[in-house]
Each structure stands twice: as C-alpha cells, then as structure tokens.
Design a protein around this motif. Sequence first.
Motif, PDB file in Angstrom:
ATOM      1  N   ASN A  37       0.813  -1.227   0.000  1.00  0.00           N
ATOM      2  CA  ASN A  37       0.000   0.000   0.000  1.00  0.00           C
ATOM      3  C   ASN A  37       0.845   1.276   0.000  1.00  0.00           C
ATOM      4  O   ASN A  37       0.402   2.326   0.469  1.00  0.00           O
ATOM      5  CB  ASN A  37      -0.935   0.022   1.213  1.00  0.00           C
ATOM      6  N   ASP A  38       2.063   1.172  -0.530  1.00  0.00           N
ATOM      7  CA  ASP A  38       2.994   2.303  -0.517  1.00  0.00           C
ATOM      8  C   ASP A  38       3.474   2.548  -1.939  1.00  0.00           C
ATOM      9  O   ASP A  38       4.204   1.723  -2.503  1.00  0.00           O
ATOM     10  CB  ASP A  38       4.173   1.980   0.410  1.00  0.00           C
ATOM     11  N   PHE A  39       3.056   3.684  -2.521  1.00  0.00           N
ATOM     12  CA  PHE A  39       3.339   3.939  -3.928  1.00  0.00           C
ATOM     13  C   PHE A  39       4.249   5.153  -4.114  1.00  0.00           C
ATOM     14  O   PHE A  39       4.292   6.058  -3.285  1.00  0.00           O
ATOM     15  CB  PHE A  39       2.024   4.160  -4.688  1.00  0.00           C
ATOM     16  N   VAL A  40       4.973   5.120  -5.220  1.00  0.00           N
ATOM     17  CA  VAL A  40       5.797   6.256  -5.611  1.00  0.00           C
ATOM     18  C   VAL A  40       5.556   6.511  -7.090  1.00  0.00           C
ATOM     19  O   VAL A  40       5.353   5.571  -7.871  1.00  0.00           O
ATOM     20  CB  VAL A  40       7.296   5.996  -5.335  1.00  0.00           C
ATOM     21  N   LYS A 160      -0.219   1.228   6.411  1.00  0.00           N
ATOM     22  CA  LYS A 160       1.096   0.603   6.250  1.00  0.00           C
ATOM     23  C   LYS A 160       1.513  -0.169   7.496  1.00  0.00           C
ATOM     24  O   LYS A 160       2.581  -0.773   7.522  1.00  0.00           O
ATOM     25  CB  LYS A 160       2.163   1.669   5.954  1.00  0.00           C
ATOM     26  N   ALA A 161       0.689  -0.128   8.531  1.00  0.00           N
ATOM     27  CA  ALA A 161       1.007  -0.809   9.801  1.00  0.00           C
ATOM     28  C   ALA A 161      -0.249  -1.528  10.295  1.00  0.00           C
ATOM     29  O   ALA A 161      -0.787  -1.235  11.361  1.00  0.00           O
ATOM     30  CB  ALA A 161       1.497   0.193  10.830  1.00  0.00           C
ATOM     31  N   ARG A 162      -0.725  -2.469   9.496  1.00  0.00           N
ATOM     32  CA  ARG A 162      -2.032  -3.074   9.769  1.00  0.00           C
ATOM     33  C   ARG A 162      -2.038  -3.981  10.994  1.00  0.00           C
ATOM     34  O   ARG A 162      -3.095  -4.391  11.454  1.00  0.00           O
ATOM     35  CB  ARG A 162      -2.516  -3.823   8.524  1.00  0.00           C
ATOM     36  N   PHE A 204      -4.511  12.517  15.192  1.00  0.00           N
ATOM     37  CA  PHE A 204      -3.661  11.407  15.619  1.00  0.00           C
ATOM     38  C   PHE A 204      -3.480  10.419  14.478  1.00  0.00           C
ATOM     39  O   PHE A 204      -4.366  10.232  13.650  1.00  0.00           O
ATOM     40  CB  PHE A 204      -4.232  10.709  16.870  1.00  0.00           C
ATOM     41  N   GLU A 205      -2.294   9.809  14.431  1.00  0.00           N
ATOM     42  CA  GLU A 205      -2.013   8.800  13.408  1.00  0.00           C
ATOM     43  C   GLU A 205      -0.870   7.908  13.871  1.00  0.00           C
ATOM     44  O   GLU A 205       0.000   8.317  14.638  1.00  0.00           O
ATOM     45  CB  GLU A 205      -1.681   9.443  12.053  1.00  0.00           C
ATOM     46  N   ILE A 206      -0.890   6.674  13.358  1.00  0.00           N
ATOM     47  CA  ILE A 206       0.103   5.650  13.688  1.00  0.00           C
ATOM     48  C   ILE A 206       1.063   5.465  12.505  1.00  0.00           C
ATOM     49  O   ILE A 206       0.643   5.464  11.349  1.00  0.00           O
ATOM     50  CB  ILE A 206      -0.594   4.292  13.970  1.00  0.00           C
ATOM     51  N   SER A 239       9.091   7.030  16.690  1.00  0.00           N
ATOM     52  CA  SER A 239       8.020   6.021  16.646  1.00  0.00           C
ATOM     53  C   SER A 239       7.073   6.231  15.473  1.00  0.00           C
ATOM     54  O   SER A 239       6.492   5.276  14.956  1.00  0.00           O
ATOM     55  CB  SER A 239       7.215   6.045  17.947  1.00  0.00           C
ATOM     56  N   GLY A 240       6.889   7.484  15.063  1.00  0.00           N
ATOM     57  CA  GLY A 240       5.935   7.788  14.000  1.00  0.00           C
ATOM     58  C   GLY A 240       4.499   7.853  14.470  1.00  0.00           C
ATOM     59  O   GLY A 240       3.588   8.029  13.663  1.00  0.00           O
TER      60      GLY A 240
END
Length: 267
Positions: A37-40, A160-162, A204-206, A239-240
């Motif tokens: 799920n990570d595109f460029v 990206k961190a399911r 907020f986001e992980i 941590s992100g």
Amino acid sequence: MHPMLTIATRAARAAGQTIMRAYTELDNVEVDSKGLNDFVTSVDKEAESNITYQIRKSYPDHTIVGEENGENRGDNKDYVWIVDPLDGTNNFVRGIPHFAVSIAVQYKGKIEVAVVYDPVREELFSATRGKGAKVNDFRLRVTDVKTLEGTIIGTGFPFKARQHTETYMNILGTVFPLCADIRRTGSAALDLAYVAAGRYDGFFEIGLKPWDIAAGDLICREAGGTVTDFTGNHNYMTSGNVVAGSPKVTSELVKLMRPLLNDGLKR
C-alpha cells in the motif's frame, strides 16, 4: 524572512508547479510500488529533484533527507533538510485534489524552519522557530477548546502498519462518541497544518515517517499547539505515532489512548 525559509518556500513552490503540471495529465504518470500500500510516482521523484536543486544552489554543503532518494549527505552535518516532495501520493494518483509538499530544516537536531505547501489551493503554511506560524500572510492559531465536545479530529488509518488495526479501531471507537466528527483526508502534513490553522482541533495517526511529521510539527507548535506521541512523550519522530492539537485536546486524546495501547505503541 529567515533566509532558509525563503529557499524552502522557493523549493516548495517549484515542486508544486511540477506536481500540478502532472496532475492535469495523470494518465502519463508512472506509478510503482515501494511496499504494501505504498506507492511512488515519477512525479514524486521529479519534485524531489527540483527541491534538492533549489536547496543545493544556496546551501551546497547541507545534508538533505528525502522520502524518495534517502540521505544526500553534505559536509555540514548540523543542517539537515527533511523533505517529502508529495505527501498524499495515493490521493494524487487517484485524482483526489488533496496533497502537499513538506520541507523542514533541522539544525543540531531541532526543527528551525518549516513549509507545507498545498499547490491545489495555493496555500503556503510556514513557521520559523520562535516566530510563529502563518498561512500565506495570515497568522495561525490553534483553537481554544477545553474538551472534546464539539471538536473536529483528524486522523489517518494505519494502512502501512495493519498489525495495529485492532488497537486503532478501539481508539477510534473511544474518541468518536466524544467529538463532533472525524476526518481522514490522506495527507499528514496537511492534517498538522490544519490543526495549526484551527480547522481541526486535534489529530492522531500511527506509523508516520519523519518527513511526514517534521514540517507540520513545527507549524503546529508555533501556532500554540501541543505535539506528543501516544504516551504523552516526545518520541514521535522516532516512533511515528503522533497526537497533535490544542493543548487541552492533545491531553484528552492521550488520556483516552493510554489504556488502549498495545505493547508496540507504548514506545
């Protein structure tokens, strides 16, 4: 204006021009996968090259850390430019007009200058440490709310961190009944800028990366906001995991989150 803010603004606008030219011809944009799920896109790469060129013209010895090209070391290690050329790539690829260029300048570990540029709306959010934050020529200030009641909270799903999905949904289920509504728009840099502008009361986001956070972090704090990790500490660049908002909102969000965190989110 701080000289590095001038260069960051020039670089962000140059990248924005590249992005908007491509946005009118999305069929010609090359899209590759970097991971789940990570595109460029070819546009991310071209925009980052434009930013690097503008920085190198004025500061040839500074270090640049970009999302696409990694670390471009200079002789001067004290100054680090943290660059996300296109935050919201998934929106861009699908033709959703919500994405931004994010540029921050770090000096000896502290963010000193920040720019988040929305080329669709031509809104330039900026900040210099100790000098406040602006959007174009207007001062920014976070909302002055005391509780979550009536608030709009921004967020981002952990796509990206399911492994954190269950915990995230528990947090969402706890926060949602207490606020007016929740927004998920797909650009963390703009989410943080929107908190600074008082458009959101909190966010907020992980699992974000430094280039997602760095510029919006300073802009938010210079507008009077508080930025922490999920435990209320300041490890979010590592941590992100980010919580931001007006001081009372950030405090309330962290208080609600703490009992729900799995071990992976307690760092």
